[in-house]
Design a protein around this motif. Structure first.
Motif, mmCIF file in Angstrom:
data_model
loop_
_atom_site.group_PDB
_atom_site.id
_atom_site.type_symbol
_atom_site.label_atom_id
_atom_site.label_comp_id
_atom_site.label_asym_id
_atom_site.label_seq_id
_atom_site.Cartn_x
_atom_site.Cartn_y
_atom_site.Cartn_z
ATOM 1 N N GLY A 102 0.799 -1.222 0.000
ATOM 2 C CA GLY A 102 0.000 0.000 0.000
ATOM 3 C C GLY A 102 0.828 1.266 0.000
ATOM 4 O O GLY A 102 0.389 2.297 0.505
ATOM 5 N N LEU A 103 2.016 1.189 -0.532
ATOM 6 C CA LEU A 103 2.864 2.379 -0.603
ATOM 7 C C LEU A 103 3.845 2.233 -1.754
ATOM 8 O O LEU A 103 4.210 1.120 -2.129
ATOM 9 N N GLU A 104 4.216 3.358 -2.305
ATOM 10 C CA GLU A 104 5.303 3.382 -3.296
ATOM 11 C C GLU A 104 6.294 4.461 -2.864
ATOM 12 O O GLU A 104 7.221 4.187 -2.129
ATOM 13 N N CYS A 105 6.057 5.707 -3.297
ATOM 14 C CA CYS A 105 7.025 6.742 -2.905
ATOM 15 C C CYS A 105 6.963 7.025 -1.419
ATOM 16 O O CYS A 105 7.918 7.513 -0.827
ATOM 17 N N GLY A 106 5.823 6.762 -0.803
ATOM 18 C CA GLY A 106 5.699 6.904 0.648
ATOM 19 C C GLY A 106 5.271 8.281 1.118
ATOM 20 O O GLY A 106 5.093 8.493 2.315
ATOM 21 N N TYR A 107 5.071 9.224 0.191
ATOM 22 C CA TYR A 107 4.798 10.591 0.648
ATOM 23 C C TYR A 107 3.375 10.742 1.194
ATOM 24 O O TYR A 107 3.123 11.597 2.013
ATOM 25 N N CYS A 108 2.470 9.920 0.706
ATOM 26 C CA CYS A 108 1.096 9.977 1.223
ATOM 27 C C CYS A 108 0.886 9.028 2.397
ATOM 28 O O CYS A 108 -0.174 9.031 3.007
ATOM 29 N N THR A 109 1.885 8.178 2.661
ATOM 30 C CA THR A 109 1.654 6.992 3.488
ATOM 31 C C THR A 109 1.304 7.308 4.939
ATOM 32 O O THR A 109 0.401 6.695 5.513
ATOM 33 N N ILE A 139 -5.035 11.846 -1.148
ATOM 34 C CA ILE A 139 -4.599 11.603 -2.522
ATOM 35 C C ILE A 139 -3.364 10.706 -2.503
ATOM 36 O O ILE A 139 -2.426 10.938 -1.737
ATOM 37 N N CYS A 140 -3.374 9.694 -3.362
ATOM 38 C CA CYS A 140 -2.150 8.947 -3.646
ATOM 39 C C CYS A 140 -1.948 9.015 -5.157
ATOM 40 O O CYS A 140 -2.833 8.615 -5.914
ATOM 41 N N ARG A 141 -0.812 9.515 -5.569
ATOM 42 C CA ARG A 141 -0.565 9.663 -7.001
ATOM 43 C C ARG A 141 0.166 8.436 -7.559
ATOM 44 O O ARG A 141 0.321 8.311 -8.761
ATOM 45 N N CYS A 142 0.612 7.521 -6.675
ATOM 46 C CA CYS A 142 1.445 6.402 -7.146
ATOM 47 C C CYS A 142 0.674 5.099 -7.313
ATOM 48 O O CYS A 142 0.772 4.435 -8.336
ATOM 49 N N THR A 143 -0.058 4.700 -6.267
ATOM 50 C CA THR A 143 -0.525 3.310 -6.196
ATOM 51 C C THR A 143 -1.845 3.052 -6.904
ATOM 52 O O THR A 143 -2.208 1.895 -7.117
ATOM 53 N N GLY A 144 -2.587 4.127 -7.202
ATOM 54 C CA GLY A 144 -3.928 3.910 -7.762
ATOM 55 C C GLY A 144 -4.919 3.411 -6.728
ATOM 56 O O GLY A 144 -5.980 2.902 -7.088
ATOM 57 N N SER A 369 3.432 15.367 -8.302
ATOM 58 C CA SER A 369 3.960 14.408 -7.338
ATOM 59 C C SER A 369 3.705 15.030 -5.971
ATOM 60 O O SER A 369 3.799 16.257 -5.824
ATOM 61 N N LEU A 370 3.378 14.207 -4.982
ATOM 62 C CA LEU A 370 3.047 14.805 -3.686
ATOM 63 C C LEU A 370 4.232 15.561 -3.097
ATOM 64 O O LEU A 370 4.051 16.580 -2.430
ATOM 65 N N GLU A 371 5.426 15.064 -3.337
ATOM 66 C CA GLU A 371 6.597 15.827 -2.900
ATOM 67 C C GLU A 371 6.894 16.872 -3.970
ATOM 68 O O GLU A 371 7.176 16.528 -5.106
ATOM 69 N N ALA A 421 7.648 11.235 -8.781
ATOM 70 C CA ALA A 421 8.264 12.081 -9.809
ATOM 71 C C ALA A 421 7.476 11.985 -11.124
ATOM 72 O O ALA A 421 6.974 12.982 -11.610
ATOM 73 N N TYR A 422 7.397 10.822 -11.723
ATOM 74 C CA TYR A 422 6.668 10.606 -12.994
ATOM 75 C C TYR A 422 7.257 11.431 -14.138
ATOM 76 O O TYR A 422 6.559 11.752 -15.096
ATOM 77 N N GLY A 423 8.512 11.828 -13.992
ATOM 78 C CA GLY A 423 9.178 12.605 -15.040
ATOM 79 C C GLY A 423 9.433 14.047 -14.664
ATOM 80 O O GLY A 423 10.264 14.704 -15.276
HETATM 81 FE FE1 FES Z 1 1.017 7.591 -2.429
HETATM 82 FE FE2 FES Z 1 3.404 8.076 -3.623
HETATM 83 S S1 FES Z 1 2.764 6.314 -2.472
HETATM 84 S S2 FES Z 1 1.722 9.403 -3.389
#
Ligand code: FES
Length: 925
Positions: A102-109, A139-144, A369-371, A421-423
Motif C-alpha cells: 500500500g505504498l510506493e514513494c511513501g509521501y502519502c503513506t 490523494i495517492c498519485r502512485c498506487t492507484g 507528485s506529492l513531494e 516524480a513521474y518525469g
Molecule cells: Fe502515495 Fe506516492 S505512495 S503518493
C-alpha cells in the motif's frame, strides 16, 4: 519575530506523552510537528487541505495539519505516524500496508495510515464503500489506491482477529525493502534535512507571460531583517547561467525578459521561510509587456515574434540527445524537429482505397507528485553539495559543474528518498538556483517549492497530432503520414526528447510500409514542458488508436479484427535496424478483448473500447554501472544509482543481487545514492531500472560471486569444487565456509571484495534514435463504460490493462505500478488539464486542478502481467510502469464512441464536451 506577549503556551498529549511548548499564533500544526517537535513523518504537500498527506489525529480525529493552527491542540491529544509502532513492532495497519504494497514513494503513506487508524477505531469492519469514503480526503498519485484499500481490509482483519495484537515484522519475498522506513514515517526526504546555519530560499516569479525586464530593485528586500541575500540577474555575470538537457535556453533567473507567468526573476535567502516570503514583496521589478504567444498556431505564425532570439546547444555533452537540424530553423519558434520516412508516402497514399485525415489534441497536464521540487545546496570553497529530489543526479552534477566553472568532482549530489516524480524531476530543475543562492549567501540554502510553484516549473506537454492514414479496401494499412506539434512552453527542458519519441512512435504498433513522420517542439509563453510517464507516447496513442477505431467504423470492420490484421508480429522491425519486436501483440490484444467481454451484448448507453500501444523502452543511450562490496565481516553492500522514486527499484535490484549471491534481499545493504561514491548511471527514466540497472547489478553480483568461489576453493583446497552460495555460506558437500572467512582469506580482515557490473546501450549512428531500444514496452488496455446522457458523465464499469513484464521480479509492485499508471491515465482522460487565460495559469495547485481520487477508480479493474521471459534483463525482465498509462485515454474514447456514438478528438473528455456532442442536434435546431 512574534512579540513575546502573543506567544501561546500549550499543553498537549503527543503520541501518549504529555508535553508543553510555546508557539507563535500563526504557526501551523504541520510546521510545529515537523520543525518544533522534530517529527518528520508528517508530510506537507498541497497545503490546501486536499491531499491528506499531512493528516494527524487530534483527539482521535483526522486533521489536515497544514491548515490547522498549532495552538488548537492545547489540552488535546495528538497522534502522528511516529506514535503507531512500538519499538521494532509495527502496528497491524502498518504491517498491512507493507504486506499489501500500500505504498510506493511513501509521501502519502503517513496520512493514509493515520486516516485508516481513525476509521478502524470507529468501525472495525468497514465495507469497501466505507473505506473509500474514509480515503476520499487523501490523494495517492502512485498506487492507484487499490493496494491501499486492500491494506485497510487486511488491517481490519488483523485487528479484529486480536484486538491487542502488535505483530512482529513480517517477512515476505514480495515486500518492499523500503517499506518499514516509509510506514513508520522514518524515511528521509530532502525536506527533512537541516544543515547548520541553513537559510530558506524563496523565488520571485514573473506575474506576466511575456515581458522585457526593465529594472529590478531589491534594495528594500535586502534591508529586511533576517534576509541574508537577494539574488538577481546581476549576480550571474561570472558564471554560465544557462541550462537545459538539449537546448541550453533556460537561465537560472530571467536575464533580459520573462517568457511565462512564473518565470523566476529573483530569489531570496533568509533565516526563515516567512521572512524570505515577505522579502519577495519588497523586490520591485519594472516590466515592459510583450504580446504572449499562447498556442501552437500563434507561435508558428509567420509574423510571430521570436520567444528566443538565440539558443545555445549542448552538442555531444549529453549523449542520447539528437542535434538540432535544418528543418528546425525553417519555422518560427521551433526549437527542435524530428523526422523519419519509410517507403514512399506519396505513392502509398495515392494507392490507398481510402485516406483518413484526422487531428487530435492532448492537453497540458501537471505531474503533481506529492513531494514538490526541493533542493538543499551547500556551497563551500568552490565546491558544492546538493541534496536533491532528482531523477538525474549524475547529469545534474555535470551541468552544475559546467555552469559554475568548477570540476565535476567538486559537485556532489546526494539523493534522499523521492516523494514521487513521474518525469517532473528529470534533468536539472532548481539545483542551479539553489547553488547560486548558497554561493552568494555563503551558507546552506534550502529551496522548496509550493505545489503551485511546482505546477509552474514543468508540465506534461500539450500535443497536436495530425495523422493521415491510407488503407486498402480490405482494411490493410498502406501509408501513414503524421505531423506532431509539441507545445514545449517557454524553455526546452526535455521537450525535444519528448518530441523525438512522439515522432518515432506515432505510427503505432502496426505494419505500415510507407511512413512519413515529422514532429516539432514549439516554444509558447507557457510553463516549460518536460517528460511525463510515457515520454510523448500517451499523446500519440490517443491519436492513432482513436483513428484506428474511426477507420474501422467507416470501413465496417470490427475494431479488434482490424487491429489484428495490421499488428506487427514478433520479430518484425519497428524501424530499420532497431531491436526487433520482442512480444506477441496479437496475443495481448485477443486477451484484453476477451477480458473486457468483446462481442458480448451491452446494456443501453454502455460501450467497450480497446487500445494497443508500444514504446521503445529502457532508454536508448543508457549507461548504468553497479558495484557490490563484501567486507571482512561478510556484510554485502550494493552501490547503484537508480533513484527510488516509488517504483520499487531498491527492492527489485536488491532481490537481483540477493538471487545471484544466495542471500535474502534484506541481507543486501543499499548504499545511499551519492555521486561521490555511487557508480555512474545516466538517470532514472524510461522504465529502465529493473532491466538496465538490473543487468549491471546482476553482472556485479556475478563478478563478486566468481571471486568468492575462487577464494573458497583456495581456502578449502578444493580447487575443482562447484561451490554453491546459500545464506551467506559457500557450500560443497559437507564443507561450508562463510563469506566472511573467504573475504578475510583473500583480502585480509580489513579488505573488501569488489564486483563491478556495467550496461551500455548498443549505439549505432545509422539508427534513427542513434541506438537500439533495449526492449519494447507494450500496453494493451480495454474499457467498458456507461454514458449518462443527461449529464455527459462517463463512468468506467471495467478497465483491463495488460503489461508485458517478461519476468516480474516483484509481482505485487508491478501490479501497483500498472494500476497507478492506469489511474493517472483516467485523470488525463477525464479532467486533468492546466488552463490559461491571457497567459496566466488559472488552476495551479489542487484547489482548481483535480487529480484522481479513490472515487475515480473503475468499478472493476483487472491488471494482467505477461511473464514470457522475453526481456533482455535478468531472468527475462522487461520494464513496465509507463505501460499502464499509454492506452487509457484512447480505450476510454473508443468505448465512449461505442456507447454513445460520440467521437471527441480533444482531451480531456469532460462531461460538458460529451454532453455538447450528444446534444449537438438540439443546438443546431
Ligand atoms: Fe502515495 Fe506516492 S505512495 S503518493
Amino acid at each position: 519575530m512574534a512579540d513575546r506577549s502573543s506567544l501561546r503556551r500549550l499543553r498537549f498529549e503527543l503520541n501518549g506523552q504529555w508535553r508543553e511548548a510555546t508557539v507563535e499564533p500563526q504557526v501551523l500544526l504541520a510546521d510545529f510537528i515537523r520543525n518544533h517537535l522534530g517529527l518528520k513523518g508528517t508530510r506537507k504537500s498541497c497545503e490546501v487541505q486536499i491531499c491528506g498527506a499531512c493528516t494527524v489525529l487530534v483527539n482521535g480525529r483526522p486533521v489536515s495539519s497544514c491548515m490547522t493552527p498549532a495552538f488548537e491542540i492545547d489540552n488535546k491529544s495528538v497522534m502522528t505516524i511516529e506514535g503507531l509502532a512500538q519499538g521494532d513492532n509495527l502496528h497491524p495497519i502498518q504491517q498491512a500496508f507493507w504486506q499489501e504494497g500500500g505504498l510506493e514513494c511513501g509521501y502519502c503513506t503517513s496520512g493514509m495510515i493515520l486516516t485508516a487508524y481513525a476509521l478502524l477505531g470507529e468501525n472495525p469492519d468497514p465495507s469497501e464503500e466505507e473505506i473509500k469514503h474514509c480515503l476520499s480526503g487523501n490523494i495517492c498519485r502512485c498506487t492507484g489506491y487499490v493496494p491501499i484499500i486492500a491494506a485497510i481490509k487486511r488491517a481490519a482483519y488483523l485487528m479484529r482477529s486480536d484486538a491487542t495484537a502488535i505483530l512482529s515484522l513480517p517477512k515476505s519475498d514480495e515486500q518492499r525493502v523500503d517499506g518499514p522506513a516509509k510506514i513508520r514515517g522514518e524515511a528521509i526526504y530532502t525536506a527533512d534535512l537541516v544543515r547548520p546555519g541553513m537559510l530558506y530560499g524563496k523565488i520571485l516569479r514573473s506575474p506576466l507571460p511575456h515581458a522585457i525586464i526593465k529594472n529590478i530593485d531589491a534594495t528594500a528586500a535586502e534591508k529586511l531583517p533576517g534576509v541574508v541575500t537577494v539574488l538577481t540577474r546581476d549576480d550571474l555575470r561570472d558564471i554560465n547561467p544557462y541550462f537545459g538537457p538539449l537546448v541550453k535556453d533556460q537561465a537560472i533567473l530571467a536575464l533580459d525578459r520573462v517568457r511565462y507567468e512564473g518565470d523566476p526573476v529573483a530569489a531570496v535567502a533568509a533565516v526563515s521561510e516567512e521572512i524570505a516570503a515577505e522579502a519577495l514583496g519588497l523586490i520591485h521589478v519594472a516590466y515592459e509587456e510583450l504580446k504572449p504567444l499562447l498556442s501552437i498556431d500563434e507561435a508558428l505564425a509567420d509574423d510571430a515574434p521570436k520567444i528566443h532570439e538565440v539558443t545555445r546547444e549542448h552538442g555531444e555533452k549529453f549523449p542520447g540527445y539528437p542535434s538540432v537540424d535544418e528543418e528546425t530553423k525553417k519555422y518560427r519558434n521551433v526549437s527542435f524537429h524530428f523526422g523519419w520516412n519509410k517507403g514512399d508516402i506519396a505513392q502509398g497514399l495515392a494507392e490507398s482505397h481510402r485516406v483518413f485525415d484526422n487531428c487530435f489534441y492532448f492537453s497540458k497536464v501537471a505531474h503533481y507528485s506529492l513531494e514538490p521540487h526541493m533542493v538543499l545546496a551547500e556551497w563551500r570553497d568552490e565546491t558544492v553539495t546538493l541534496w536533491s529530489s532528482t531523477q538525474h543526479p549524475f547529469l545534474v552534477q555535470q551541468e552544475i559543474a559546467e555552469m559554475f566553472g568548477i570540476a565535476k568532482e567538486n559537485v556532489r549530489i546526494i539523493v534522499p528518498y523521492v516523494g514521487g516524480a513521474y518525469g517532473n524531476k528529470n534533468h536539472t530543475k532548481l539545483e542551479p538556483l539553489a547553488t547560486a543562492l548558497s554561493r552568494k549567501a555563503r551558507r546552506p540554502v534550502y529551496l522548496s517549492l509550493s505545489t503551485e510553484d511546482t505546477f509552474r516549473t514543468v508540465s506534461k506537454p500539450a500535443m497536436r497530432v495530425r495523422i493521415k492514414t491510407g488503407v486498402s479496401q480490405d482494411g490493410v494499412l498502406i501509408a501513414r503520414e503524421s505531423v506532431v506539434h509539441v507545445d514545449g512552453g517557454a524553455y526546452s527542458d526535455a521537450g525535444p526528447r519528448v518530441t523525438q519519441k512522439a515522432g518515432y512512435r506515432v505510427h503505432g504498433p502496426y505494419r505500415i510500409p510507407n511512413i512519413k513522420s515529422d514532429a516539432y517542439t514549439v516554444y509558447t509563453n507557457t510553463v516549460p514542458a518536460g517528460a511525463f510517464r510515457g515520454m510523448g507516447t500517451p499523446q500519440v496513442v490517443w491519436a492513432y488508436e482513436s483513428q484506428m477505431d474511426m477507420i474501422a467504423d467507416e470501413l465496417g470492420l470490427d475494431p479488434v479484427e482490424f487491429r489484428l490484421k495490421n499488428l506487427l508480429e514478433r520479430g518484425d522491425d519497428f524501424s530499420p535496424g532497431d531491436t526487433p519486436l520482442d512480444c506477441d501483440l496479437k496475443e495481448g490484444l485477443r486477451r484484453v478483448a476477451r477480458e473486457i467481454g468483446w462481442g458480448e451484448p451491452l446494456e443501453p448507453d454502455c460501450g467497450i473500447g480497446v487500445s494497443c500501444a508500444l514504446k521503445d523502452g529502457g532508454g536508448n543511450y543508457k549507461i548504468s554501472e553497479a558495484r557490490i562490496e563484501i567486507d571482512g565481516q561478510g556484510k554485502v553492500t550494493l552501490f547503484e544509482g537508480t533513484v527510488e522514486i516509488g517504483q520499487g527499484s531498491n527492492t527489485a535490484l536488491r532481490k537481483i543481487a540477493a538471487q545471484e549471491l544466495g542471500l535474502a534481499a534484506e541481507k543486501i545493504e543499499l548504499a545511499p545514492l551519492d555521486t561521490s561514491h555511487t557508480p555512474f548511471d545516466f538517470g532514472t527514466y524510461a522504465s529502465s531500472g529493473t532491466t538496465v540497472m538490473g543487468l549491471a547489478v546482476q553482472r556485479a553480483a556475478q563478478a563478486v560471486k566468481t571471486q568468492l568461489i575462487d577464494g573458497a576453493r583456495s581456502l578449502t583446497g578444493r580447487h575443482d569444487a562447484s561451490f554453491e552460495l546459500h545464506n551467506g555460506l559457500l557450500r560443497v558437500g559437507e564443507i561450508a565456509v562463510s563469506f566472511q572467512e573467504v573475504v578475510r582469506h583473500v583480502k585480509g580482515a580489513i579488505g573488501t571484495m569488489i564486483g563491478e557490473g556495467r550496461y551500455e546501450s548498443i549505439r549505432d549512428k545509422n539508427l534513427l534514435l542513434g541506438a537500439k531500444a533495449p526492449f519494447w514496452e507494450v500496453s494493451w488496455g480495454a474499457a467498458k463504460v456507461k454514458v449518462d446522457r443527461v449529464t455527459g458523465e462517463i463512468k468506467i464499469l471495467k478497465f483491463v490493462t495488460i503489461a508485458d513484464a517478461g519476468k516480474a521480479i516483484n509481482p505485487q509492485q508491478c501490479h501497483s505500478q500498472e494500476i497507478g499508471a492506469m489511474v493517472q491515465g483516467i485523470g488525463q482522460a477525464f479532467f486533468e488539464q492546466t488552463l490559461y487565460e491571457n497567459g496566466i495559469m488559472l488552476n495551479p495547485g489542487l484547489i482548481n486542478y483535480r487529480v484522481p481520487g479513490v472515487y475515480d477508480l473503475p468499478d472493476e479493474l483487472v491488471t494482467i502481467l505477461f511473464e514470457n521471459g522475453n526481456g533482455p534483463g535478468p531472468y527475462g525482465v522487461k520494464g513496465i510502469g509507463e505501460s499502464g498509462l499509454l492506452t487509457v485515454p484512447s480505450a476510454i474514447g473508443n468505448a465512449l464512441f461505442s456507447a454513445a456514438g460520440v467521437r471527441l478528438s480533444e482531451l480531456p473528455l469532460t462531461p460538458e464536451k460529451v454532453w455538447r456532442s450528444l446534444h449537438q442536434g438540439y443546438f443546431n435546431q
